[in-house]
Design a protein around this motif. Structure first.
Motif, short mmCIF file in Angstrom:
data_model
loop_
_atom_site.label_atom_id
_atom_site.label_comp_id
_atom_site.label_asym_id
_atom_site.label_seq_id
_atom_site.Cartn_x
_atom_site.Cartn_y
_atom_site.Cartn_z
N ALA A 67 -15.22 -41.09 26.08
CA ALA A 67 -16.04 -41.23 27.07
C ALA A 67 -17.26 -40.06 27.49
CB ALA A 67 -15.38 -41.65 28.32
N GLY A 68 -17.60 -39.50 26.25
CA GLY A 68 -18.55 -38.37 26.24
C GLY A 68 -19.89 -38.93 26.20
N ILE A 69 -20.75 -38.26 27.34
CA ILE A 69 -22.25 -38.60 27.36
C ILE A 69 -23.00 -37.41 27.42
CG2 ILE A 69 -23.90 -39.72 28.79
CD1 ILE A 69 -21.98 -41.72 29.77
N ARG A 93 -0.05 -44.82 24.98
CA ARG A 93 -0.64 -45.86 24.16
C ARG A 93 -2.15 -45.64 24.17
NH1 ARG A 93 3.30 -45.74 22.03
NH2 ARG A 93 5.18 -47.11 22.12
N LYS A 94 -2.78 -44.88 25.25
CA LYS A 94 -4.06 -44.80 25.36
C LYS A 94 -4.45 -43.43 25.97
CE LYS A 94 -6.52 -48.17 26.14
NZ LYS A 94 -7.46 -49.69 26.92
N ILE A 95 -5.48 -42.82 25.27
CA ILE A 95 -5.85 -41.40 25.86
C ILE A 95 -7.38 -41.64 25.91
CG2 ILE A 95 -6.40 -39.18 25.52
CD1 ILE A 95 -3.61 -39.37 23.53
N VAL A 96 -8.08 -41.34 27.12
CA VAL A 96 -9.34 -41.44 27.35
C VAL A 96 -9.77 -40.01 27.43
CG1 VAL A 96 -11.32 -41.80 29.16
CG2 VAL A 96 -9.39 -43.58 28.68
N SER A 98 -21.70 -33.99 25.85
CA SER A 98 -22.48 -33.96 24.36
C SER A 98 -21.21 -33.41 23.29
CB SER A 98 -23.73 -33.42 24.23
OG SER A 98 -23.45 -31.95 24.31
N ILE A 99 -20.45 -32.52 23.75
CA ILE A 99 -19.57 -31.84 22.69
C ILE A 99 -18.52 -32.74 22.49
CG2 ILE A 99 -17.66 -30.24 22.44
CD1 ILE A 99 -19.65 -28.41 24.20
N THR A 100 -18.03 -33.80 23.56
CA THR A 100 -17.21 -34.88 23.56
C THR A 100 -17.65 -35.94 22.73
OG1 THR A 100 -15.85 -34.18 25.44
CG2 THR A 100 -15.74 -36.40 24.71
N GLY A 117 -15.07 -34.28 11.65
CA GLY A 117 -14.83 -32.93 11.70
C GLY A 117 -14.88 -32.41 13.17
N GLY A 118 -15.25 -33.36 14.26
CA GLY A 118 -15.40 -33.15 15.62
C GLY A 118 -13.94 -33.25 16.07
N TYR A 119 -13.63 -32.73 17.44
CA TYR A 119 -12.37 -32.42 17.82
C TYR A 119 -11.75 -33.99 18.21
CZ TYR A 119 -13.47 -33.13 22.88
OH TYR A 119 -13.70 -33.53 24.10
N VAL A 120 -12.48 -34.95 18.60
CA VAL A 120 -12.07 -36.14 19.14
C VAL A 120 -11.65 -36.94 17.59
CG1 VAL A 120 -12.45 -38.43 19.83
CG2 VAL A 120 -13.38 -36.23 21.09
N TRP A 121 -12.42 -36.89 16.77
CA TRP A 121 -12.07 -37.46 15.31
C TRP A 121 -10.75 -36.94 14.88
CZ3 TRP A 121 -11.90 -35.28 10.56
CH2 TRP A 121 -11.75 -36.16 9.26
N LEU A 122 -10.63 -35.35 14.91
CA LEU A 122 -9.32 -34.82 14.50
C LEU A 122 -8.15 -35.14 15.28
CD1 LEU A 122 -10.73 -31.09 13.83
CD2 LEU A 122 -10.24 -32.85 12.07
N LEU A 123 -8.34 -35.45 16.51
CA LEU A 123 -7.33 -36.00 17.39
C LEU A 123 -7.05 -37.24 17.17
CD1 LEU A 123 -5.32 -35.18 19.84
CD2 LEU A 123 -7.10 -36.04 21.40
#
Length: 142
Positions: free
Chosen positions: A103-105, A63-66, A71-73, A80-86
């Motif tokens: 949780a990308g910083i 149900r939840k993926i962190v 900065s890439i995350t 177009g970013g990989y988190v957005w696509l996922l």
């Protein structure tokens, strides 16, 4: 202004002109390629989308993926970013069932992520955690 008067704008050295020209060309190339990253990901309708067999069992009951990273995350949340696509992919396969926590910083190294792992990952009570690290460790000579 007389023809012999100095120009109010100083003349740039050739090197600076070439650098500015190169940056303009790079910016143009990026600008022309951005629409390609925004082309719809799915050719089939969302109702026909099914996960590949190799990930069906991995995601069962999740149900939840962190996603912890640098900065890439962090930038991956934008179109177009990989988190957005996922997120888009999982939302199509499992509408309203899987939440992605980004949780990308920017600038973080492995040691920074380790220090914030409890707060930024574990405290969210995820079913899965993705860790993307290494760019800044190499960049800053870890």
């Amino acid at each position: 202004m007389s023809p012999n008067a100095p120009s109010p704008r100083p003349k740039l050295p050739k090197r600076q002109v070439l650098i500015r020209l190169a940056l303009a060309v790079i910016a143009a190339i990026i600008a022309f390629n951005i629409p390609h990253s925004l082309i719809p990901v799915f050719k089939e309708s969302i109702s026909e989308a099914t996960p590949p067999p190799e990930i069906q069992n991995v995601l069962a009951g999740k149900r939840k993926i962190v996603i912890v990273g640098d900065s890439i995350t962090e930038a991956g949340k934008y179109p177009g970013g990989y988190v957005w696509l996922l997120q888009r992919y999982l939302s199509a396969l499992y509408p309203g069932k899987i939440e992605i926590v980004n949780a990308g910083i920017s600038g973080n190294k492995a040691t920074d992520m380790q220090a914030r792992f409890q707060k930024d990952a574990i405290d969210h009570k995820p079913d899965l955690v993705m860790i993307n690290v290494g760019v800044n460790d190499v960049w800053h000579a870890f």
